[in-house]
Write a protein that holds these residues in place. Structure first.
Motif, PDB file in Angstrom:
ATOM      1  N   UNK A 133       4.199  23.536  13.801  1.00  0.00           N
ATOM      2  CA  UNK A 133       3.694  23.060  15.093  1.00  0.00           C
ATOM      3  C   UNK A 133       2.212  23.373  15.266  1.00  0.00           C
ATOM      4  N   UNK A 134       1.786  24.552  14.799  1.00  0.00           N
ATOM      5  CA  UNK A 134       0.388  24.967  15.019  1.00  0.00           C
ATOM      6  C   UNK A 134      -0.607  23.940  14.476  1.00  0.00           C
ATOM      7  N   UNK A 135      -0.541  23.552  13.191  1.00  0.00           N
ATOM      8  CA  UNK A 135      -1.483  22.521  12.719  1.00  0.00           C
ATOM      9  C   UNK A 135      -1.231  21.163  13.369  1.00  0.00           C
ATOM     10  N   UNK A 136       0.042  20.867  13.723  1.00  0.00           N
ATOM     11  CA  UNK A 136       0.327  19.612  14.406  1.00  0.00           C
ATOM     12  C   UNK A 136      -0.334  19.557  15.765  1.00  0.00           C
ATOM     13  N   UNK A 137      -0.304  20.665  16.500  1.00  0.00           N
ATOM     14  CA  UNK A 137      -0.936  20.733  17.828  1.00  0.00           C
ATOM     15  C   UNK A 137      -2.447  20.599  17.720  1.00  0.00           C
ATOM     16  N   UNK A 138      -3.041  21.303  16.771  1.00  0.00           N
ATOM     17  CA  UNK A 138      -4.495  21.244  16.611  1.00  0.00           C
ATOM     18  C   UNK A 138      -4.945  19.848  16.184  1.00  0.00           C
ATOM     19  N   UNK A 139      -4.133  19.170  15.374  1.00  0.00           N
ATOM     20  CA  UNK A 139      -4.445  17.798  14.985  1.00  0.00           C
ATOM     21  C   UNK A 139      -4.386  16.879  16.203  1.00  0.00           C
ATOM     22  N   UNK A 140      -3.356  17.057  17.018  1.00  0.00           N
ATOM     23  CA  UNK A 140      -3.193  16.210  18.196  1.00  0.00           C
ATOM     24  C   UNK A 140      -4.266  16.480  19.245  1.00  0.00           C
ATOM     25  N   UNK A 141      -4.647  17.754  19.402  1.00  0.00           N
ATOM     26  CA  UNK A 141      -5.573  18.131  20.466  1.00  0.00           C
ATOM     27  C   UNK A 141      -7.025  17.933  20.071  1.00  0.00           C
ATOM     28  N   UNK A 142      -7.379  18.346  18.835  1.00  0.00           N
ATOM     29  CA  UNK A 142      -8.790  18.340  18.442  1.00  0.00           C
ATOM     30  C   UNK A 142      -9.049  17.575  17.140  1.00  0.00           C
ATOM     31  N   UNK A 143      -8.061  16.866  16.659  1.00  0.00           N
ATOM     32  CA  UNK A 143      -8.199  16.042  15.453  1.00  0.00           C
ATOM     33  C   UNK A 143      -8.722  16.848  14.263  1.00  0.00           C
ATOM     34  N   UNK A 144      -8.185  18.035  14.079  1.00  0.00           N
ATOM     35  CA  UNK A 144      -8.576  18.865  12.947  1.00  0.00           C
ATOM     36  C   UNK A 144      -8.048  18.265  11.638  1.00  0.00           C
ATOM     37  N   UNK A 145      -8.606  18.706  10.538  1.00  0.00           N
ATOM     38  CA  UNK A 145      -8.163  18.239   9.224  1.00  0.00           C
ATOM     39  C   UNK A 145      -6.859  18.955   8.860  1.00  0.00           C
ATOM     40  N   UNK A 146      -5.766  18.190   8.829  1.00  0.00           N
ATOM     41  CA  UNK A 146      -4.461  18.815   8.614  1.00  0.00           C
ATOM     42  C   UNK A 146      -4.303  19.406   7.212  1.00  0.00           C
ATOM     43  N   UNK A 147      -4.984  18.827   6.226  1.00  0.00           N
ATOM     44  CA  UNK A 147      -4.864  19.345   4.858  1.00  0.00           C
ATOM     45  C   UNK A 147      -5.430  20.758   4.771  1.00  0.00           C
ATOM     46  N   UNK A 148      -6.638  20.943   5.266  1.00  0.00           N
ATOM     47  CA  UNK A 148      -7.254  22.273   5.234  1.00  0.00           C
ATOM     48  C   UNK A 148      -6.492  23.254   6.122  1.00  0.00           C
ATOM     49  N   UNK A 149      -6.066  22.777   7.293  1.00  0.00           N
ATOM     50  CA  UNK A 149      -5.403  23.663   8.246  1.00  0.00           C
ATOM     51  C   UNK A 149      -4.093  24.193   7.672  1.00  0.00           C
ATOM     52  N   UNK A 150      -3.255  23.292   7.149  1.00  0.00           N
ATOM     53  CA  UNK A 150      -1.959  23.734   6.609  1.00  0.00           C
ATOM     54  C   UNK A 150      -2.151  24.576   5.349  1.00  0.00           C
ATOM     55  N   UNK A 151      -3.187  24.266   4.569  1.00  0.00           N
ATOM     56  CA  UNK A 151      -3.465  25.069   3.383  1.00  0.00           C
ATOM     57  C   UNK A 151      -3.852  26.496   3.771  1.00  0.00           C
ATOM     58  N   UNK A 152      -4.696  26.649   4.788  1.00  0.00           N
ATOM     59  CA  UNK A 152      -5.093  27.981   5.230  1.00  0.00           C
ATOM     60  C   UNK A 152      -3.913  28.748   5.824  1.00  0.00           C
ATOM     61  N   UNK A 153      -2.995  28.030   6.454  1.00  0.00           N
ATOM     62  CA  UNK A 153      -1.804  28.674   6.999  1.00  0.00           C
ATOM     63  C   UNK A 153      -0.963  29.307   5.885  1.00  0.00           C
TER      64      UNK A 153
END
Length: 360
Positions: A133-153
């Motif tokens: 949910x965390x990267x999904x929320x950030x993608x929905x709210x601020x259009x973050x890069x999901x590849x980098x975000x989920x990789x860092x997670x």
């Protein structure tokens, strides 16, 4: 030479191209095997088969690892179908494993076994879901890069696992959790038992049945439900989805919750059914291998089983030939890597057609 995208291709022809790719890979491997180590390629291939299916125990271990890999790939399917590139399955699986191990360590013998299993499953699903949910929320709210975000997670999950291992280490100073509930009054508590025989770790039929049911449910979800339709539309075009009244941001969060939850459930299976411990190696790189599985299967859960079986066979076979012929791991990995390369390359010819231009 003219390359153009195919409008479509029959299932039979697509699988025919893949079969030709595997045959060519075996021929190339045979040449390399003979050139480098002067071994009979047929004997090497026989050794690979022996590594995966040589004994009853090896067969069950191969099936078990295939099912765990399939489970992770099933978790990635809804996210990838939505074109949300979730490369965080490793972390989602680890936090699911941590949640499972927590209940096994802290509450074994303190509650009924059925209730313990229920708590283990629910907590693993919730933990994985939150990690998704965390990267999904950030993608929905601020259009973050999901590849980098989920990789860092993933790296956060690895460090969290290291912290838990240090906190639960057994015996003290070993820097490992050891086998959880391996003796005393709580022996085997929280372990998924055999289905066909008494005891544990002889057959993994419960894992097989669970993953097959999960594959069927995900297939129905993606193809025949309203949510599955919304996932497909968002994946094709966000603008079209918004025009159709689909809440894109809500779909991002909901789908990533589902994706992470299934990967977290894979963590439960890895701890409760397979290793009975937790460490930073619990995921073992399978979260990344599952990306290949999901992509090759085109998000079809049943095809994922076949792809997972092939990749598991290659992994077991590589280990066996390294053992039988005294090869280092790099040679055995070259052999399996060439096969995988040809399989991935065959997808180009499935999606595109190559025509030779004739000059008059």
């Amino acid at each position: 030479m003219h390359i153009s995208k195919r409008d479509g291709i029959s299932t039979g022809k697509a699988w025919g191209i893949r079969a030709i790719a595997i045959l060519l890979a075996l021929i190339v491997d045979a040449v390399i095997i003979f050139a480098i180590v002067k071994l009979n390629p047929l004997k090497v291939y026989g050794s690979m088969a022996d590594g995966a299916f040589g004994t009853g125990k090896r067969i069950w271990v191969t099936i078990r690892d295939c099912m765990i890999l399939t489970c992770i790939a099933i978790g990635l399917a809804p996210a990838f179908k939505m074109r949300f590139w979730n490369v965080g399955a490793e972390g989602q699986m680890l936090v699911g494993g941590i949640a499972t191990a927590f209940w096994m360590i802290k509450f074994a013998g303190k509650m009924p076994t059925l209730l313990l299993f229920l708590c283990m499953i629910v907590s693993a699903i919730v933990a994985g879901g939150i990690w998704g949910v965390v990267p999904g929320f950030f993608k929905a709210k601020w259009n973050t890069n999901e590849t980098l975000f989920t990789l860092m997670m993933n790296y956060i999950a690895i460090q969290l696992t290291s912290f838990c291992v240090a906190m639960w280490e057994n015996p003290p100073g070993s820097n490992s959790v050891g086998t959880i509930n391996n003796g005393g009054t709580v022996k085997n508590v929280g372990w998924i038992p055999n289905l066909f025989t008494k005891g544990y770790n002889k057959d993994y039929a419960w894992t097989v049945l669970i993953v097959l049911v999960l594959a069927a449910l995900m297939y129905v979800y993606l193809r025949y439900t309203k949510h599955g339709y919304e996932v497909a539309v968002v994946g094709d075009s966000e603008n079209t989805a918004r025009y159709a009244g689909i809440r894109v941001n809500h779909t991002y969060v909901r789908t990533m919750a589902l994706s992470g939850a299934v990967c977290g459930f894979a963590g439960f299976l890895a701890v409760s059914a397979v290793s009975h411990t937790i460490s930073t190696k619990t995921a073992g790189g399978r979260g990344f291998t599952a990306i290949i599985v999901a992509w090759l299967a085109k998000m079809n859960p049943f095809v994922m089983i076949l792809i997972s079986a092939l990749l598991t066979f290659l992994d077991k076979g590589a280990v066996q030939i390294a053992s039988d012929y005294g090869l280092n791991e790099y040679v055995s990995q070259i052999i399996s890597g060439i096969i995988l390369f040809f399989i991935l390359g065959s997808e180009f010819f499935i999606n595109y057609q190559v025509k030779l231009r004739t000059h008059k």
